[in-house]
Scaffold this motif. Structure first.
Motif, PDB file in Angstrom:
ATOM      1  N   GLY A   1       0.965  -1.064   0.195  1.00 48.31           N
ATOM      2  CA  GLY A   1       0.088   0.107  -0.002  1.00 48.31           C
ATOM      3  C   GLY A   1       0.817   1.328   0.141  1.00 48.31           C
ATOM      4  O   GLY A   1       0.280   2.361   0.047  1.00 48.31           O
ATOM      5  N   GLU A   2       2.166   1.130  -0.010  1.00 43.58           N
ATOM      6  CA  GLU A   2       2.931   2.450  -0.170  1.00 43.58           C
ATOM      7  C   GLU A   2       3.082   2.698  -1.438  1.00 43.58           C
ATOM      8  O   GLU A   2       3.126   1.725  -2.444  1.00 43.58           O
ATOM      9  CB  GLU A   2       4.137   2.106   0.346  1.00 43.58           C
ATOM     10  CG  GLU A   2       4.404   1.760   2.020  1.00 43.58           C
ATOM     11  CD  GLU A   2       5.662   1.212   2.403  1.00 43.58           C
ATOM     12  OE1 GLU A   2       6.784   1.325   1.824  1.00 43.58           O
ATOM     13  OE2 GLU A   2       5.595   0.771   3.618  1.00 43.58           O
ATOM     14  N   TRP A   3       3.256   4.150  -1.929  1.00 40.19           N
ATOM     15  CA  TRP A   3       3.278   4.602  -3.168  1.00 40.19           C
ATOM     16  C   TRP A   3       4.767   5.396  -3.260  1.00 40.19           C
ATOM     17  O   TRP A   3       5.119   6.098  -2.504  1.00 40.19           O
ATOM     18  CB  TRP A   3       2.475   5.662  -3.420  1.00 40.19           C
ATOM     19  CG  TRP A   3       0.918   4.908  -3.544  1.00 40.19           C
ATOM     20  CD1 TRP A   3       0.274   4.512  -2.510  1.00 40.19           C
ATOM     21  CD2 TRP A   3       0.168   4.843  -4.672  1.00 40.19           C
ATOM     22  NE1 TRP A   3      -1.111   4.035  -2.836  1.00 40.19           N
ATOM     23  CE2 TRP A   3      -0.878   4.066  -4.418  1.00 40.19           C
ATOM     24  CE3 TRP A   3       0.318   4.892  -5.969  1.00 40.19           C
ATOM     25  CZ2 TRP A   3      -2.259   3.775  -5.049  1.00 40.19           C
ATOM     26  CZ3 TRP A   3      -0.625   4.608  -6.774  1.00 40.19           C
ATOM     27  CH2 TRP A   3      -1.904   4.072  -6.412  1.00 40.19           C
TER      28      TRP A   3
ATOM     29  N   ALA B   1      -5.342  15.040   3.626  1.00 33.68           N
ATOM     30  CA  ALA B   1      -6.044  13.934   2.727  1.00 33.68           C
ATOM     31  C   ALA B   1      -4.804  13.359   1.987  1.00 33.68           C
ATOM     32  O   ALA B   1      -4.766  11.869   1.676  1.00 33.68           O
ATOM     33  CB  ALA B   1      -6.947  14.525   1.770  1.00 33.68           C
ATOM     34  N   LEU B   2      -3.917  14.119   1.474  1.00 36.13           N
ATOM     35  CA  LEU B   2      -2.885  13.816   0.807  1.00 36.13           C
ATOM     36  C   LEU B   2      -1.850  12.885   1.413  1.00 36.13           C
ATOM     37  O   LEU B   2      -1.453  11.905   0.802  1.00 36.13           O
ATOM     38  CB  LEU B   2      -1.912  14.938   0.160  1.00 36.13           C
ATOM     39  CG  LEU B   2      -0.684  14.694  -0.596  1.00 36.13           C
ATOM     40  CD1 LEU B   2      -1.031  13.966  -2.094  1.00 36.13           C
ATOM     41  CD2 LEU B   2       0.054  15.993  -0.837  1.00 36.13           C
ATOM     42  N   ASP B   3      -1.548  12.870   2.476  1.00 36.32           N
ATOM     43  CA  ASP B   3      -0.908  12.052   3.592  1.00 36.32           C
ATOM     44  C   ASP B   3      -1.596  10.763   3.262  1.00 36.32           C
ATOM     45  O   ASP B   3      -0.966   9.683   3.093  1.00 36.32           O
ATOM     46  CB  ASP B   3      -0.778  12.473   4.979  1.00 36.32           C
ATOM     47  CG  ASP B   3      -0.069  11.660   5.770  1.00 36.32           C
ATOM     48  OD1 ASP B   3       0.226  10.512   5.420  1.00 36.32           O
ATOM     49  OD2 ASP B   3       0.650  12.216   6.780  1.00 36.32           O
ATOM     50  N   LEU B   4      -3.032  10.561   3.524  1.00 37.49           N
ATOM     51  CA  LEU B   4      -3.493   9.178   3.422  1.00 37.49           C
ATOM     52  C   LEU B   4      -3.412   8.760   2.015  1.00 37.49           C
ATOM     53  O   LEU B   4      -3.450   7.388   1.973  1.00 37.49           O
ATOM     54  CB  LEU B   4      -5.202   9.441   3.884  1.00 37.49           C
ATOM     55  CG  LEU B   4      -5.220  10.018   5.343  1.00 37.49           C
ATOM     56  CD1 LEU B   4      -6.594  10.397   5.752  1.00 37.49           C
ATOM     57  CD2 LEU B   4      -4.720   8.828   6.545  1.00 37.49           C
ATOM     58  N   CYS B   5      -3.482   9.528   1.120  1.00 40.08           N
ATOM     59  CA  CYS B   5      -3.763   8.925  -0.558  1.00 40.08           C
ATOM     60  C   CYS B   5      -2.592   8.444  -0.821  1.00 40.08           C
ATOM     61  O   CYS B   5      -2.714   7.507  -1.619  1.00 40.08           O
ATOM     62  CB  CYS B   5      -4.188  10.509  -1.243  1.00 40.08           C
ATOM     63  SG  CYS B   5      -4.571   9.809  -2.793  1.00 40.08           S
ATOM     64  N   THR B   6      -1.422   9.013  -0.405  1.00 45.14           N
ATOM     65  CA  THR B   6      -0.075   8.523  -0.653  1.00 45.14           C
ATOM     66  C   THR B   6       0.068   7.157  -0.205  1.00 45.14           C
ATOM     67  O   THR B   6       0.972   6.262  -0.501  1.00 45.14           O
ATOM     68  CB  THR B   6       1.127   9.404  -0.201  1.00 45.14           C
ATOM     69  OG1 THR B   6       0.979   9.660   1.293  1.00 45.14           O
ATOM     70  CG2 THR B   6       0.951  10.686  -1.128  1.00 45.14           C
TER      71      THR B   6
ATOM     72  N   GLU C   1      -0.009  11.733 -10.514  1.00 47.20           N
ATOM     73  CA  GLU C   1      -1.186  11.174 -11.440  1.00 47.20           C
ATOM     74  C   GLU C   1      -1.454   9.972 -11.125  1.00 47.20           C
ATOM     75  O   GLU C   1      -2.598   9.334 -11.168  1.00 47.20           O
ATOM     76  CB  GLU C   1      -0.844  11.299 -12.847  1.00 47.20           C
ATOM     77  CG  GLU C   1      -1.773  11.009 -13.747  1.00 47.20           C
ATOM     78  CD  GLU C   1      -1.510  11.214 -15.242  1.00 47.20           C
ATOM     79  OE1 GLU C   1      -1.996  10.546 -16.048  1.00 47.20           O
ATOM     80  OE2 GLU C   1      -0.486  11.731 -15.475  1.00 47.20           O
ATOM     81  N   ASP C   2      -0.413   9.154 -10.523  1.00 44.79           N
ATOM     82  CA  ASP C   2      -0.660   7.605 -10.129  1.00 44.79           C
ATOM     83  C   ASP C   2      -1.210   7.482  -8.981  1.00 44.79           C
ATOM     84  O   ASP C   2      -1.719   6.334  -8.514  1.00 44.79           O
ATOM     85  CB  ASP C   2       0.488   6.804 -10.349  1.00 44.79           C
ATOM     86  CG  ASP C   2       1.065   6.650 -11.764  1.00 44.79           C
ATOM     87  OD1 ASP C   2       0.002   6.453 -12.616  1.00 44.79           O
ATOM     88  OD2 ASP C   2       2.133   6.588 -12.019  1.00 44.79           O
ATOM     89  N   LEU C   3      -1.366   8.473  -8.136  1.00 49.93           N
ATOM     90  CA  LEU C   3      -2.102   8.439  -6.865  1.00 49.93           C
ATOM     91  C   LEU C   3      -3.693   8.260  -7.124  1.00 49.93           C
ATOM     92  O   LEU C   3      -4.359   8.632  -8.010  1.00 49.93           O
ATOM     93  CB  LEU C   3      -1.880   9.703  -6.046  1.00 49.93           C
ATOM     94  CG  LEU C   3      -0.645  10.088  -5.572  1.00 49.93           C
ATOM     95  CD1 LEU C   3      -0.821  11.498  -4.899  1.00 49.93           C
ATOM     96  CD2 LEU C   3      -0.169   9.107  -4.679  1.00 49.93           C
ATOM     97  N   PRO C   4      -4.307   7.326  -6.033  1.00 52.85           N
ATOM     98  CA  PRO C   4      -5.751   7.054  -6.143  1.00 52.85           C
ATOM     99  C   PRO C   4      -6.637   8.391  -5.950  1.00 52.85           C
ATOM    100  O   PRO C   4      -7.172   8.295  -4.841  1.00 52.85           O
ATOM    101  CB  PRO C   4      -5.857   5.887  -5.340  1.00 52.85           C
ATOM    102  CG  PRO C   4      -4.877   6.089  -4.360  1.00 52.85           C
ATOM    103  CD  PRO C   4      -3.797   6.689  -4.834  1.00 52.85           C
ATOM    104  N   LEU C   5      -6.455   9.647  -6.434  1.00 49.33           N
ATOM    105  CA  LEU C   5      -7.189  10.828  -6.059  1.00 49.33           C
ATOM    106  C   LEU C   5      -8.083  11.269  -7.540  1.00 49.33           C
ATOM    107  O   LEU C   5      -7.721  11.240  -8.445  1.00 49.33           O
ATOM    108  CB  LEU C   5      -5.887  11.731  -5.780  1.00 49.33           C
ATOM    109  CG  LEU C   5      -6.467  13.293  -5.549  1.00 49.33           C
ATOM    110  CD1 LEU C   5      -7.177  13.338  -4.148  1.00 49.33           C
ATOM    111  CD2 LEU C   5      -5.287  14.240  -5.525  1.00 49.33           C
ATOM    112  N   TYR C   6      -9.171  11.607  -6.964  1.00 48.54           N
ATOM    113  CA  TYR C   6     -10.165  11.916  -7.946  1.00 48.54           C
ATOM    114  C   TYR C   6     -10.943  13.298  -7.378  1.00 48.54           C
ATOM    115  O   TYR C   6     -10.944  13.557  -6.034  1.00 48.54           O
ATOM    116  CB  TYR C   6     -11.294  11.105  -8.279  1.00 48.54           C
ATOM    117  CG  TYR C   6     -10.697   9.592  -8.567  1.00 48.54           C
ATOM    118  CD1 TYR C   6     -10.125   9.224  -9.718  1.00 48.54           C
ATOM    119  CD2 TYR C   6     -10.403   8.698  -7.389  1.00 48.54           C
ATOM    120  CE1 TYR C   6      -9.839   8.052 -10.031  1.00 48.54           C
ATOM    121  CE2 TYR C   6     -10.003   7.398  -7.532  1.00 48.54           C
ATOM    122  CZ  TYR C   6      -9.471   6.987  -8.990  1.00 48.54           C
ATOM    123  OH  TYR C   6      -8.927   5.898  -9.153  1.00 48.54           O
TER     124      TYR C   6
END
Length: 684
Positions: A19-21, A429-434, A479-484
């Motif tokens: 789960g790490e990016w 939110a970015l912290d969690l998204c990464t 761009e590869d983060l699961p962010l919408y």
């Protein structure tokens, strides 16, 4: 012809298994794709288009009946004869023998033709049936083979890969088996699944073959490196993750198979197939997401067992995916000491068939007894840290209070105007998204372009204006983060917002929604009722959504007007007490000239339903990186003191009277952020 060609994009990032990016690594220079080249794309996944009208299953059925189109009712799709198949292919066949090769998703109305590979929206299907070309918006036909650049890259890597058992150096082969846990996986199993080994990158290579067996569509490379007492795995996919839709093991599935086991890793599928002989498939993105485009390939199965991992996060993902697959046909393997992930179970000599027989049905009645809940309760007691949720990497003090970010909760966040609410919550939110938390942003106050710019600066931990030559590198990783992002702006109807959120949960497996902010959504509701009642209704709708969809909702609410010399309290949240009552967590961004220095900000946790811990800790705004990250090496801790003027924050002891604690925050993968005095207000 209205059908377009979908491009497949070159990969520039890794998706590690845990789960790490992180950036791409592990491939030798000769195998790494060339310098980043920007391309304009026809499909923009980071944005959720809301112009497409929602469609219900009843409306789909009624339309098909009206048009005289026969259909079969499936688990998650409706099956019909495909209008995209040439008439010569079905000429002379009766309706009974015509292949029902087109699948229509019951939830979204999107379709996929398994024969021609045509796919598109419900509007596209209607336009094609009615012969309307002008009504088509986004119908597409994905190419059976990737772009030329990807085809060459895939073929070059595949040609250089060799079977593991054919390595000339037997010691190298043994080391590889140990690193990947394949000591008990036979050569016959590796042959059946066409698994290869790439020596220069020391990686296993898993192929993505076309469903029609016409060629190689992509690859997944799995690398491993020793770290301390364990092994760290890294995944690379070609094409990039958003276009990699490989159900590993699909070519081995027979049309007569009615049961399948889904895993989150290819190695687990190898172990399961060898130990049980059952059909097994590995999901392309593990526990992160189950794309709806894969559902037609799973329609033939009457029973699906999900064995995704050995932790609570895998268990939560299994329950989420079961809802999408139709829970009445799904069973879940509960994680436990005697029920680890399949590969570990094989290596420990456990009976995998017996573990599968203990799988629990995903569907149950509305009323349950403690007997049905006792195993879940035991799971939370046995895995306290996992039950607490995903921990922030940039905000260790927030972990000490909230313990983690949990699904199904509602967080209310407030702070004075201009204090930096949007800037903080974007980094939050970015912290969690990464860390792999699929996130949907609803920014009703500022544009998505401005928000994305702030988040990209926080992601890079520095201003890219001064280093534009690195923009493509950081943009590709971002761009590869699961962010919408929602495309709403300004006042919106709550029903439209909730429908969009539900669509995101179904299509993108979103588990964190940020709404910034509540006041900008209340325009339509307040026309017919008073403002307080409208806000209570909206808060109740978000609360119900979070619970029903097991999705965390973070709601930003402006406070009511307070005197400048007073701290904000829970009662300072605008509206009635319903917002704070419904919330599981209440966070307040305090911005006052307190004793630790002018303009310092503090984050106060004033409500924590999980375990009751509340408190306050300092934040230091870094103007160059737009971050609020907290210094983890600071020994002092702020205490709360009550006096006549309200809540006062006492300065921590630092060894020197009046000393200001320095910022030595180190974000994962970045250099320490030096302390800077606060010279400006970030976006509020």
């Amino acid at each position: 012809m209205w059908i377009l060609l979908r491009g497949v994009h070159p990969l520039r990032a890794l998706l590690p298994l845990r789960g790490e990016w992180m950036g791409r690594r592990g491939l030798p220079r000769s195998l790494v794709p060339g310098p980043p080249r920007r391309r304009y794309r026809k499909e923009a996944l980071p944005a959720l288009e809301v112009s497409v009208l929602a469609v219900t299953t009843a409306e789909i059925r009624q339309y098909l009946r009206t048009r005289g189109i026969p259909f079969q009712d499936g688990h998650s799709c409706l099956r019909t004869p495909s209008p995209f198949v040439e008439s010569s292919q079905v000429k002379g066949q009766t309706q009974a023998t015509t292949s029902f090769s087109l699948f229509i998703d019951k939830t979204t109305g999107r379709f996929l033709c398994m024969t021609s590979l045509a796919e598109g929206s419900w509007e596209d299907f209607q336009a094609s049936v009615e012969g309307r070309v002008d009504g088509v918006k986004e119908g597409i036909l994905p190419s059976e083979t990737p772009e030329t650049e990807n085809t060459e890259e895939v073929r070059r890597i595949w040609d250089r890969a060799v079977p593991l058992w054919e390595l000339p150096d037997s010691e190298e082969a043994q080391v590889a088996r140990v690193m990947f846990g394949l000591t008990k996986v036979t050569d016959d199993t590796l042959k059946r699944f066409s698994v290869q080994y790439l020596r220069p990158a020391r990686s296993l290579v898993f192929p993505w073959f076309s469903s029609q067996g016409s060629g190689l569509r992509g690859l997944k490379l799995l690398g491993a490196e020793g770290r301390g007492d364990g092994v760290h795995y890294m995944e690379t996919t070609i094409p990039r993750p958003g276009a990699y839709h490989n159900l590993f093991g699909l070519p081995l599935i027979s049309r007569r198979d009615v049961e399948v086991v889904l895993t989150s890793r290819e190695l687990d599928s190898l172990a399961l197939s060898q130990a049980t002989g059952l059909p097994t498939l590995a999901l392309p993105r593990g526990t992160l997401s189950l794309p709806p485009t894969l559902l037609p390939y799973l329609e033939q199965f009457r029973r699906i067992v999900l064995w995704l991992g050995d932790d609570l996060r895998s268990w939560e993902a299994a329950k989420l995916f079961a809802r999408k697959l139709n829970p009445k046909r799904c069973s879940l393997v509960r994680p436990g000491d005697q029920q680890p992930r399949p590969l570990e179970a094989l290596n420990r000599g456990l009976n995998l068939s017996r573990i599968l027989r203990t799988a629990l049905p995903a569907w149950h009645k509305s009323i349950v007894s403690f007997r049905q809940l006792r195993e879940e309760v035991l799971g939370e007691l046995s895995n306290v840290e996992q039950a607490a949720g995903i921990r922030w990497s940039r905000f260790p003090d927030l972990n000490r209070l909230l313990k983690g970010h949990r699904k199904g909760e509602l967080t209310v966040f407030t702070g004075p105007t201009g204090s930096g609410k949007t800037t903080f919550i974007s980094e939050y939110a970015l912290d969690l998204c990464t860390q792999g938390v699929n996130t949907l942003w609803g920014s009703f106050e500022i544009s998505n372009v401005r928000l994305a710019r702030v988040m990209l600066t926080q992601f890079a931990v520095g201003r890219l204006e001064e280093q534009l030559d690195k923009y493509d590198e950081w943009a590709d990783r971002f761009e590869d983060l699961p962010l919408y992002f929602m495309t709403f702006h300004g006042q919106q109807n709550i029903r439209s917002v909730i429908d969009t959120m539900q669509h995101a949960v179904y299509v993108y497996d979103v588990c964190h929604v940020v709404i910034d902010n509540l006041q900008f959504m209340m325009g339509h509701e307040q026309l017919s009722t008073d403002r307080i009642a409208a806000q209570d209704y909206i808060v109740g709708a978000f609360r119900k959504f979070a619970t029903d969809n097991n999705c965390h909702v973070t709601l930003v609410i402006h406070p009511r007007k307070e005197d400048d010399d007073k701290e904000l309290q829970t009662a300072s949240i605008f509206g009635s007490a319903k917002a704070s009552q419904e919330a599981d967590n209440v966070l307040i961004l305090q911005d006052r000239k307190l004793v630790t220095g002018p303009g310092k900000r503090y984050l106060q946790v004033s409500k924590n339903r999980f375990d009751g811990d509340v408190g306050v800790f300092p934040l230091e705004f870094n103007k160059s990186s737009l971050t609020f990250s907290v210094p983890p090496k600071s020994k002092g801790r702020l205490k709360k003191i009550k006096d006549d003027s309200g809540l006062v924050v006492k300065k921590p002891s630092s060894g020197k009277k009046g000393a200001v604690p320095q910022n030595h925050e180190t974000c994962p993968g970045h250099d320490p952020i030096p302390y800077q005095p606060d010279t400006s207000n970030p976006t509020g």
